[in-house]
Motif scaffolding. Structure first.
Motif, mmCIF file in Angstrom:
data_model
loop_
_atom_site.group_PDB
_atom_site.id
_atom_site.type_symbol
_atom_site.label_atom_id
_atom_site.label_comp_id
_atom_site.label_asym_id
_atom_site.label_seq_id
_atom_site.Cartn_x
_atom_site.Cartn_y
_atom_site.Cartn_z
ATOM 1 N N VAL A 97 5.366 12.855 -9.491
ATOM 2 C CA VAL A 97 5.635 11.899 -10.567
ATOM 3 C C VAL A 97 4.616 10.772 -10.458
ATOM 4 O O VAL A 97 4.483 10.144 -9.404
ATOM 5 N N TYR A 98 3.913 10.532 -11.546
ATOM 6 C CA TYR A 98 2.959 9.424 -11.608
ATOM 7 C C TYR A 98 3.473 8.382 -12.596
ATOM 8 O O TYR A 98 3.988 8.715 -13.673
ATOM 9 N N VAL A 99 3.322 7.126 -12.191
ATOM 10 C CA VAL A 99 3.809 6.021 -13.017
ATOM 11 C C VAL A 99 2.721 4.971 -13.148
ATOM 12 O O VAL A 99 1.784 4.891 -12.340
ATOM 13 N N SER A 100 2.880 4.166 -14.174
ATOM 14 C CA SER A 100 1.988 3.029 -14.397
ATOM 15 C C SER A 100 2.777 1.752 -14.142
ATOM 16 O O SER A 100 3.855 1.550 -14.712
ATOM 17 N N LEU A 101 2.242 0.897 -13.285
ATOM 18 C CA LEU A 101 2.916 -0.356 -12.952
ATOM 19 C C LEU A 101 2.705 -1.366 -14.069
ATOM 20 O O LEU A 101 1.566 -1.645 -14.462
ATOM 21 N N ASN A 102 3.798 -1.916 -14.572
ATOM 22 C CA ASN A 102 3.698 -2.872 -15.677
ATOM 23 C C ASN A 102 3.020 -4.170 -15.264
ATOM 24 O O ASN A 102 2.416 -4.853 -16.089
ATOM 25 N N SER A 103 3.115 -4.523 -13.982
ATOM 26 C CA SER A 103 2.547 -5.795 -13.535
ATOM 27 C C SER A 103 1.027 -5.747 -13.436
ATOM 28 O O SER A 103 0.346 -6.734 -13.717
ATOM 29 N N SER A 104 0.490 -4.600 -13.041
ATOM 30 C CA SER A 104 -0.961 -4.506 -12.829
ATOM 31 C C SER A 104 -1.625 -3.392 -13.622
ATOM 32 O O SER A 104 -2.854 -3.373 -13.739
ATOM 33 N N GLY A 105 -0.845 -2.455 -14.137
ATOM 34 C CA GLY A 105 -1.425 -1.335 -14.864
ATOM 35 C C GLY A 105 -1.961 -0.235 -13.973
ATOM 36 O O GLY A 105 -2.556 0.732 -14.474
ATOM 37 N N ARG A 106 -1.776 -0.348 -12.666
ATOM 38 C CA ARG A 106 -2.254 0.674 -11.735
ATOM 39 C C ARG A 106 -1.460 1.961 -11.897
ATOM 40 O O ARG A 106 -0.268 1.948 -12.174
ATOM 41 N N LEU A 107 -2.147 3.081 -11.696
ATOM 42 C CA LEU A 107 -1.511 4.391 -11.734
ATOM 43 C C LEU A 107 -1.256 4.836 -10.299
ATOM 44 O O LEU A 107 -2.200 5.016 -9.516
ATOM 45 N N VAL A 108 0.013 4.992 -9.941
ATOM 46 C CA VAL A 108 0.376 5.353 -8.570
ATOM 47 C C VAL A 108 1.377 6.502 -8.601
ATOM 48 O O VAL A 108 1.974 6.813 -9.637
ATOM 49 N N ARG A 109 1.549 7.116 -7.438
ATOM 50 C CA ARG A 109 2.531 8.186 -7.301
ATOM 51 C C ARG A 109 3.894 7.574 -6.997
ATOM 52 O O ARG A 109 4.011 6.668 -6.176
ATOM 53 N N LEU A 110 4.920 8.067 -7.650
ATOM 54 C CA LEU A 110 6.280 7.567 -7.441
ATOM 55 C C LEU A 110 7.014 8.479 -6.466
ATOM 56 O O LEU A 110 6.995 9.706 -6.610
ATOM 57 N N LEU A 111 7.664 7.865 -5.474
ATOM 58 C CA LEU A 111 8.458 8.588 -4.483
ATOM 59 C C LEU A 111 9.908 8.133 -4.573
ATOM 60 O O LEU A 111 10.199 7.047 -5.083
ATOM 61 N N HIS A 112 10.789 8.965 -4.044
ATOM 62 C CA HIS A 112 12.218 8.644 -4.133
ATOM 63 C C HIS A 112 12.588 7.469 -3.236
ATOM 64 O O HIS A 112 13.229 6.517 -3.672
ATOM 65 N N ASN A 113 12.193 7.506 -1.957
ATOM 66 C CA ASN A 113 12.486 6.419 -1.025
ATOM 67 C C ASN A 113 11.497 6.459 0.137
ATOM 68 O O ASN A 113 10.529 7.233 0.121
ATOM 69 N N GLU A 114 11.751 5.621 1.147
ATOM 70 C CA GLU A 114 10.841 5.543 2.288
ATOM 71 C C GLU A 114 10.798 6.842 3.091
ATOM 72 O O GLU A 114 9.741 7.223 3.611
ATOM 73 N N GLU A 115 11.938 7.508 3.211
ATOM 74 C CA GLU A 115 11.974 8.748 3.986
ATOM 75 C C GLU A 115 11.155 9.852 3.326
ATOM 76 O O GLU A 115 10.586 10.706 4.014
ATOM 77 N N THR A 116 11.102 9.838 2.005
ATOM 78 C CA THR A 116 10.269 10.819 1.302
ATOM 79 C C THR A 116 8.804 10.639 1.668
ATOM 80 O O THR A 116 8.074 11.612 1.869
ATOM 81 N N HIS A 117 8.378 9.388 1.770
ATOM 82 C CA HIS A 117 6.991 9.121 2.147
ATOM 83 C C HIS A 117 6.701 9.612 3.557
ATOM 84 O O HIS A 117 5.608 10.129 3.835
ATOM 85 N N ASP A 118 7.657 9.467 4.462
ATOM 86 C CA ASP A 118 7.451 9.913 5.839
ATOM 87 C C ASP A 118 7.467 11.439 5.951
ATOM 88 O O ASP A 118 6.769 12.003 6.795
ATOM 89 N N SER A 119 8.258 12.107 5.106
ATOM 90 C CA SER A 119 8.381 13.566 5.197
ATOM 91 C C SER A 119 7.254 14.287 4.469
ATOM 92 O O SER A 119 6.604 15.173 5.023
ATOM 93 N N ASN A 120 7.040 13.918 3.211
ATOM 94 C CA ASN A 120 5.990 14.555 2.408
ATOM 95 C C ASN A 120 5.600 13.603 1.282
ATOM 96 O O ASN A 120 6.250 13.571 0.235
ATOM 97 N N PRO A 121 4.555 12.814 1.463
ATOM 98 C CA PRO A 121 4.184 11.811 0.452
ATOM 99 C C PRO A 121 3.627 12.399 -0.839
ATOM 100 O O PRO A 121 3.367 11.658 -1.788
ATOM 101 N N GLU A 122 3.445 13.719 -0.892
ATOM 102 C CA GLU A 122 2.927 14.346 -2.103
ATOM 103 C C GLU A 122 4.025 14.601 -3.136
ATOM 104 O O GLU A 122 3.729 14.752 -4.324
ATOM 105 N N CYS A 123 5.269 14.666 -2.693
ATOM 106 C CA CYS A 123 6.372 15.048 -3.580
ATOM 107 C C CYS A 123 7.296 13.863 -3.825
ATOM 108 O O CYS A 123 7.557 13.061 -2.921
ATOM 109 N N PHE A 124 7.815 13.782 -5.042
ATOM 110 C CA PHE A 124 8.731 12.702 -5.406
ATOM 111 C C PHE A 124 10.054 12.819 -4.662
ATOM 112 O O PHE A 124 10.588 11.824 -4.163
ATOM 113 N N TYR A 125 10.586 14.014 -4.583
ATOM 114 C CA TYR A 125 11.910 14.228 -3.983
ATOM 115 C C TYR A 125 11.869 15.478 -3.113
ATOM 116 O O TYR A 125 11.271 16.489 -3.495
#
Length: 216
Positions: A97-125
């Motif tokens: 999942v890719y999102v655009s931040l309203n505050s800066s307009g940056r395009l970043v990957r969206l993750l479910h929570n912190e544990e998702t980033h530690d397990s597999n930062p490529e997948c949202f869930y």
């Protein structure tokens, strides 16, 4: 003779009452010390778990994320338990999942929570690994469709913009820290109050005894 016996009875009565009070005071102090010790131990455990994770988290600022893309890109291999010392291989779909931040307009990957980033930062869930791949795929597909219909979601971002991802929910946020520290703090305050009240009672009893001696 009768006066002597009455005096002994009264003294024994006061001695018995005083001893009971002392026993209750000792129990109260023991209870207060136990509560203080328990709260200190809980603070120690929370300090090396939740508080440490909260301080290490970089996603601290709230933002509004606009969903740009939500697609299942590939399958990830996983293993599930089939009994004692038994593991079998399976797989789950990786939803990006890719999102655009309203505050800066940056395009970043969206993750479910912190544990998702530690397990597999490529997948949202990251779903729990199951034998039935079709059911897992249907669940992830449903999540993808829900994100598309929402268009915008609340998210948490790195204020320093060093992280190239945002998270949707915080596991170790301020509310979680507050709830985890609430009961240890109550236990610490309660134990301290009990000890202080017992010490105050002992001090007042000593002062009353001294005043009674002075009046005599």
């Amino acid at each position: 003779m009768w006066k002597t016996q009455e005096t002994h009875i009264i003294l024994n009565l006061f001695s018995s009452i005083y001893q009971r009070i002392r026993d209750h005071e000792d129990r109260a102090i023991l209870l207060g010390l136990s509560m203080v010790f328990l709260s200190v131990m809980m603070y120690f455990v929370l300090g090396i778990t939740i508080l440490r994770s909260y301080s290490d988290s970089v996603w601290t600022d709230e933002d509004c994320c606009t969903i740009v893309n939500s697609t299942i890109v590939w399958d990830v291999n996983c293993s599930y338990s089939c009994g004692v010392e038994c593991w079998k291989s399976s797989r789950y779909p990786c939803l990006q999942v890719y999102v655009s931040l309203n505050s800066s307009g940056r395009l970043v990957r969206l993750l479910h929570n912190e544990e998702t980033h530690d397990s597999n930062p490529e997948c949202f869930y990251i779903p729990k690994c199951h034998k039935d791949y079709a059911a897992t795929h249907a669940m992830v597909q449903d999540i993808s469709q829900r994100l598309r219909t929402q268009l915008t979601v609340q998210c948490y971002v790195d204020p320093t913009e060093k992280a190239d991802s945002a998270i949707m929910t915080q596991i170790y946020g301020r509310i979680a820290v507050f709830h985890s520290l609430f009961w240890p703090t109550c236990s610490l305050i309660g134990g301290t109050v009990i000890i202080a009240m017992v010490k105050l009672t002992q001090y007042l009893s000593i002062m009353c005894e001294r005043l009674s001696r002075i009046k005599r």
